[in-house]
Design an enzyme around this catalytic site. Structure first.
Site, short mmCIF file in Angstrom:
data_model
loop_
_atom_site.label_atom_id
_atom_site.label_comp_id
_atom_site.label_asym_id
_atom_site.label_seq_id
_atom_site.Cartn_x
_atom_site.Cartn_y
_atom_site.Cartn_z
N ASP A 160 27.04 -23.53 -72.00
CA ASP A 160 26.63 -23.74 -70.62
C ASP A 160 27.03 -22.52 -69.78
O ASP A 160 26.73 -21.39 -70.17
CB ASP A 160 27.24 -25.05 -70.10
N TYR A 215 25.91 -22.68 -59.27
CA TYR A 215 24.45 -22.62 -59.45
C TYR A 215 23.80 -21.77 -58.37
O TYR A 215 22.96 -20.91 -58.65
CB TYR A 215 23.87 -24.04 -59.44
N HIS A 262 24.76 -30.82 -76.19
CA HIS A 262 25.20 -29.81 -75.24
C HIS A 262 26.71 -29.62 -75.22
O HIS A 262 27.20 -28.53 -74.94
CB HIS A 262 24.71 -30.21 -73.85
#
Length: 407
Positions: free
Chosen positions: A176, A318, A372
């Site tokens: 990630d 982000y 993930h």
């Protein structure tokens, strides 16, 4: 530097329980399952457990079994940030220094299962000294106070922390956002400091004819309606289906968090139930049929709720990375060996040819299950890959001078 202990104030626990007592659940359409998001019955069950049965102090004590520390680190242009980290040394002095970097919606807890495996000593596999740092604004690290804190700054903290701990040369592992950070570390600080990097997040640019002509030609053949075959493997073609599923059904959170994180932050900072639903959705849908225990989920969420900066702060990575251009168009990572582990339920599964266009790929592994959160879902599998990459006969064995992982 003496270790620290997590000690959430009683007042914070009391406030959490008051908020859980006042919960107002939404309605739900009949028979929709997960189609519209997290099922109401799941959230009701988890909230009841969080309110009436979950014992934070028990799980806090278990987390405190990890050797945790904090350290002030000066970040160019952003002042000093107090960074929380786990530092577990192996009993093997020649162990390989390894920095593990988590992502969202994870934290340092992602590494809890792999730390004892990595640090174990054996003549059969290499051993590692492991450092896991909480990204700024995550967990118990301080948050940046000014805008513009992007991947370069997270990478700078990773390097300075390792150097402060006496590791001038080391390897990295991350998924990630950890992939973004460790890739940037390899670009900026390799091969002088970062000697190799490994990732389980197989996401990179679609190849272009200007940067990767052979990979771009391969992809053009795959997408052609005229040529009756694809050069990709069955695993890679299934990976494209997984990518399409993610873009069609899971990418809404990404748009919100990289455009208006503050707006979403009000809900997550004020409502523990909102925070629970927002993250629980990802834990379930981004893993590969992993059987999440309710207390396991609640500990994961509680770290966000009790985090030093509050749960809203973690969303800003982000926005900052997107506006800094940190996602796509990154340079090829040369002179630093790279390893890649493929798990079929990862959110993005770029073909090997694409990963070869990312960096000096020396190790790959394909697995039949896993998603993930590889370090949490498949700790033994991920650690085995690292042992193969850095162990005797592996393509990155001896990459850190004098630190082979063996006696």
């Amino acid at each position: 530097m003496p270790p620290i202990q997590i000690a959430v104030p009683d007042a914070d626990l009391e406030l959490l329980h008051k908020k859980l007592e006042l919960v107002r659940f939404p309605d739900e359409l009949e028979g929709v399952g997960w189609d519209y998001g997290v099922p109401l019955e799941d959230v009701e069950r988890l909230v009841a457990r969080w309110r009436d049965g979950y014992d934070w102090r028990k799980h806090e004590a278990e987390l405190n079994q990890l050797p945790q520390f904090t350290r002030d680190i000066e970040v160019d242009g952003f002042g000093t940030l107090n960074i929380h980290y786990v530092h577990q040394r192996s009993t093997q002095e020649n162990a390989i220094p390894l920095l593990f970097v988590h992502g969202w919606p994870g934290s340092f807890i992602e590494a809890r299962k792999i730390i004892p495996l990595l640090t174990s000593e054996s003549s059969e596999h290499p051993s590692f000294h492991v450092v896991v740092y909480s990204l700024p604004a995550f967990g118990f690290s301080e948050a940046p106070r000014k805008p513009g804190f992007a991947i370069k700054q997270y990478a700078e903290i990773g390097l300075k922390l390792m150097q402060a701990l006496g590791y001038n040369e080391f390897v990295t592992q991350g998924g990630d956002w950890g992939q973004r950070v460790t890739r940037r570390m390899a670009t900026l600080y390799g091969p002088k400091h970062v000697k190799a990097w490994h990732t389980n997040f197989t996401h990179t640019d679609t190849p272009s004819f200007t940067r990767s002509p052979l990979a771009a030609l391969q992809h053009a053949i795959h997408e052609s309606s005229i040529i009756p075959f694809s050069p990709y493997t069955e695993f890679e073609k299934k990976g494209f289906k997984r990518n399409e599923w993610f873009e069609a059904h899971q990418a809404g959170y990404y748009t919100e968090q990289n455009t208006q994180p503050q707006t979403l932050g009000y809900a997550l900072a004020d409502s523990p139930v909102g925070l629970l639903a927002w993250i629980y959705e990802k834990l379930v849908l981004w893993s590969d049929k992993y059987q999440w225990d309710d207390d396991e989920v609640l500990t994961w969420i509680s770290i966000y709720w009790f985090s030093r900066a509050g749960p809203a702060a973690s969303l800003r990575i982000y926005y900052e990375a997107h506006h800094a251009g940190d996602i796509f168009g990154q340079p090829y990572v040369s002179a630093v060996p790279m390893g890649v582990s493929y798990f079929p339920a990862e959110l993005f599964l770029a073909p090997i040819s694409w990963m070869k266009a990312t960096g000096q790929l020396v190790f790959t592994a394909h697995h039949e299950s896993g998603g993930h959160f590889a370090a949490h879902e498949k700790p033994e599998v991920l650690v085995d890959d690292l042992r193969k990459m850095f162990g005797k006969g592996g393509p990155a064995h001896g990459v850190v001078p004098g630190k082979t992982g063996y006696a």
